[in-house]
Design a protein around this motif. Structure first.
Motif, short mmCIF file in Angstrom:
data_model
loop_
_atom_site.label_atom_id
_atom_site.label_comp_id
_atom_site.label_asym_id
_atom_site.label_seq_id
_atom_site.Cartn_x
_atom_site.Cartn_y
_atom_site.Cartn_z
N ILE A 95 0.87 -1.24 0.15
CA ILE A 95 -0.08 0.20 -0.03
C ILE A 95 0.91 1.44 0.03
CG2 ILE A 95 -1.58 1.56 1.29
CD1 ILE A 95 -2.86 -1.19 2.38
N MET A 96 1.93 1.12 0.83
CA MET A 96 2.93 2.37 0.77
C MET A 96 3.33 2.64 -0.59
SD MET A 96 5.00 1.39 4.21
CE MET A 96 6.14 2.73 3.80
N VAL A 97 3.73 1.66 -1.28
CA VAL A 97 4.30 1.64 -2.75
C VAL A 97 3.21 2.27 -3.73
CG1 VAL A 97 5.41 0.63 -4.54
CG2 VAL A 97 6.23 0.26 -2.16
N ASP A 98 2.07 1.46 -3.51
CA ASP A 98 0.97 1.70 -4.57
C ASP A 98 0.36 3.07 -4.51
OD1 ASP A 98 1.62 -0.75 -5.53
OD2 ASP A 98 0.04 -1.86 -4.52
N GLU A 99 0.27 3.55 -3.35
CA GLU A 99 -0.50 4.67 -3.19
C GLU A 99 0.37 5.74 -2.54
OE1 GLU A 99 -4.17 4.14 -1.00
OE2 GLU A 99 -4.33 1.96 -1.78
N GLY A 100 1.54 5.64 -2.39
CA GLY A 100 2.32 6.82 -1.80
C GLY A 100 2.09 7.09 -0.45
N LEU A 101 1.77 6.31 0.25
CA LEU A 101 1.45 6.64 1.69
C LEU A 101 2.60 6.13 2.55
CD1 LEU A 101 -2.21 5.03 2.11
CD2 LEU A 101 -1.80 7.45 1.48
N ASP A 102 2.75 6.88 3.88
CA ASP A 102 3.51 6.58 4.90
C ASP A 102 3.15 5.36 5.50
OD1 ASP A 102 1.84 7.63 6.67
OD2 ASP A 102 2.79 9.45 6.91
N ARG A 103 4.02 4.91 6.44
CA ARG A 103 3.49 3.56 7.13
C ARG A 103 2.56 3.72 8.09
NH1 ARG A 103 5.19 -1.30 7.73
NH2 ARG A 103 7.04 -1.07 5.97
N GLN A 104 2.23 4.70 8.69
CA GLN A 104 1.29 5.16 9.62
C GLN A 104 -0.14 4.99 8.91
OE1 GLN A 104 1.64 8.47 12.28
NE2 GLN A 104 -0.32 8.09 13.01
N SER A 105 -0.06 5.77 7.64
CA SER A 105 -1.19 5.76 6.92
C SER A 105 -1.48 4.55 6.32
CB SER A 105 -1.17 7.00 5.84
OG SER A 105 -0.91 8.35 6.46
N ALA A 106 -0.56 3.82 5.62
CA ALA A 106 -0.87 2.52 5.18
C ALA A 106 -1.50 1.56 6.20
CB ALA A 106 0.23 2.02 4.56
N THR A 107 -0.78 1.58 7.45
CA THR A 107 -1.40 0.78 8.47
C THR A 107 -2.74 1.13 8.81
OG1 THR A 107 0.80 0.34 9.27
CG2 THR A 107 -0.95 -0.07 10.61
N GLY A 108 -3.06 2.34 8.70
CA GLY A 108 -4.62 2.65 9.01
C GLY A 108 -5.27 2.26 8.12
N ARG A 109 -5.07 1.85 6.98
CA ARG A 109 -5.93 1.42 5.79
C ARG A 109 -6.28 0.04 6.14
NH1 ARG A 109 -5.71 2.82 0.49
NH2 ARG A 109 -6.95 1.25 0.22
N ILE A 110 -5.48 -0.74 6.72
CA ILE A 110 -5.47 -2.09 7.16
C ILE A 110 -6.40 -2.34 8.49
CG2 ILE A 110 -4.58 -4.18 8.12
CD1 ILE A 110 -3.98 -3.86 5.08
N ALA A 111 -6.30 -1.17 9.17
CA ALA A 111 -6.95 -1.15 10.62
C ALA A 111 -8.27 -0.45 10.50
CB ALA A 111 -6.08 -0.68 11.64
N THR A 112 -8.88 -0.30 9.27
CA THR A 112 -10.11 0.39 9.02
C THR A 112 -11.27 0.05 10.11
OG1 THR A 112 -9.63 1.02 7.03
CG2 THR A 112 -11.93 1.40 7.65
N ALA A 113 -11.25 -1.21 10.11
CA ALA A 113 -12.73 -1.86 10.87
C ALA A 113 -12.37 -2.09 12.40
CB ALA A 113 -12.72 -3.11 10.25
N ASN A 114 -11.20 -1.73 12.79
CA ASN A 114 -10.68 -1.88 14.25
C ASN A 114 -11.02 -0.57 14.89
OD1 ASN A 114 -8.95 -2.30 16.69
ND2 ASN A 114 -8.13 -3.93 15.60
N PRO A 115 -11.83 -0.88 16.30
CA PRO A 115 -12.31 0.14 16.95
C PRO A 115 -11.20 0.83 17.63
CG PRO A 115 -13.67 -1.73 17.46
CD PRO A 115 -12.66 -2.34 16.44
N LEU A 116 -9.94 0.19 17.83
CA LEU A 116 -8.82 0.71 18.24
C LEU A 116 -8.16 1.69 17.16
CD1 LEU A 116 -7.52 -2.02 20.75
CD2 LEU A 116 -9.00 0.01 21.57
N GLY A 117 -8.32 1.21 16.03
CA GLY A 117 -7.80 2.26 15.11
C GLY A 117 -6.37 1.78 14.84
N ARG A 118 -5.81 0.51 15.36
CA ARG A 118 -4.53 -0.11 14.85
C ARG A 118 -4.48 -1.38 14.69
NH1 ARG A 118 -1.92 -2.22 19.12
NH2 ARG A 118 -2.52 -2.24 21.24
N ILE A 119 -3.32 -1.69 14.48
CA ILE A 119 -3.43 -3.20 14.46
C ILE A 119 -2.57 -3.92 15.96
CG2 ILE A 119 -3.77 -3.61 12.07
CD1 ILE A 119 -0.64 -3.76 11.47
N GLY A 120 -2.34 -5.13 15.88
CA GLY A 120 -1.48 -5.52 17.03
C GLY A 120 -0.01 -5.54 16.97
#
Length: 254
Positions: free
Chosen positions: A193-218
């Motif tokens: 996602i970082m490469v394809d969409e030009g996002l930093d790691r935090q933003s790309a991780t946020g894309r993965i964690a969209t459905a998580n109430p804590l807003g992050r992954i473990g």
């Protein structure tokens, strides 16, 4: 500890080593295992740490892994069964070979290892712990992870069966069902996602964690702490349980 040269498996082995456990880990790559064992001895100060090359999809490797572990340690007090990933695909796209591989690597290897470990643990006055690291996907049927869902759900059934049949022997059996953690395929997906969409790691991780109430992954260390508790003296009444650790992503009420 299986599949433990990297990721969640390594974090668990490292954490148990900090509690004084003598650790045997396995993986399919000798250089990765050598590096992991060196880190275990240095970082967690394991008095004993060994690495054994094994492919869990091969019965001969599974048998050799357990036999060598017994020779190295003289017994088994704790078995943590972790594994690689099943092939992605749907019922229409997965081949018979994909299903066979998934069955051997995920489900049958878990049966073989826990059957052998239970026999040794029952014969010991100390008892022991068997913990399966599966996936939060055991509670749902997803399209591209159907092989994984099926096999890991099967492991949960095996665990419940063992918890019942081993009751009174001092052997406890539990399952951890993790959601998204920053290891393995998830980390690689974040990199993509970082490469394809030009996002930093935090933003790309946020894309993965969209459905998580804590807003992050473990993190791997968070899961390792849970397992250290489960196999410790403070959790002696915990048995036959599946614990989902996904930050609240699942909407299953159970």
């Amino acid at each position: 500890m299986t599949a433990a040269s990297k990721g969640l498996g390594f974090a668990i082995a490292n954490r148990l080593g900090q509690d004084g456990a003598q650790v045997v880990i396995c993986g399919r790559n000798q250089p990765d295992l050598d590096k992991a064992v060196a880190e275990l001895r240095e970082k967690s100060r394991c008095e004993v740490a060994h690495g054994i090359v094994a492919d869990l999809s091969r019965r001969s490797d599974v048998d050799t892994l357990f036999d060598r572990t017994l020779n190295l340690l003289g017994g088994v007090d704790c078995l943590v069964v972790n594994s690689g990933h099943a092939p992605y695909g749907t019922i229409d796209t997965l081949s018979d070979d994909d299903w066979d591989q998934s069955y051997e690597m995920l489900l049958l290897s878990a049966v073989r290892l826990s059957r052998a470990a239970a026999k040794v643990m029952k014969a010991s006055e100390r008892g022991g712990d068997i913990v399966y690291v599966t996936s939060a996907g055991i509670h749902e049927a997803t399209d591209h992870r159907v092989a994984s869902n099926v096999m890991r759900a099967g492991i949960a059934v095996v665990a419940k069966h063992l918890a019942d049949t081993l009751a009174g022997s001092g052997v406890r059996v539990n399952v951890i069902a993790p959601g998204y953690f920053d290891t393995g395929r998830v980390r690689r997906r974040i990199d993509e996602i970082m490469v394809d969409e030009g996002l930093d790691r935090q933003s790309a991780t946020g894309r993965i964690a969209t459905a998580n109430p804590l807003g992050r992954i473990g993190t791997a260390n968070e899961l390792a702490e849970l397992i250290a508790f489960i196999v410790g003296d403070g959790a002696r009444y915990l048995n036959g349980t599946t614990i989902t650790m996904d930050g609240g992503s699942s909407r299953l009420v159970a």
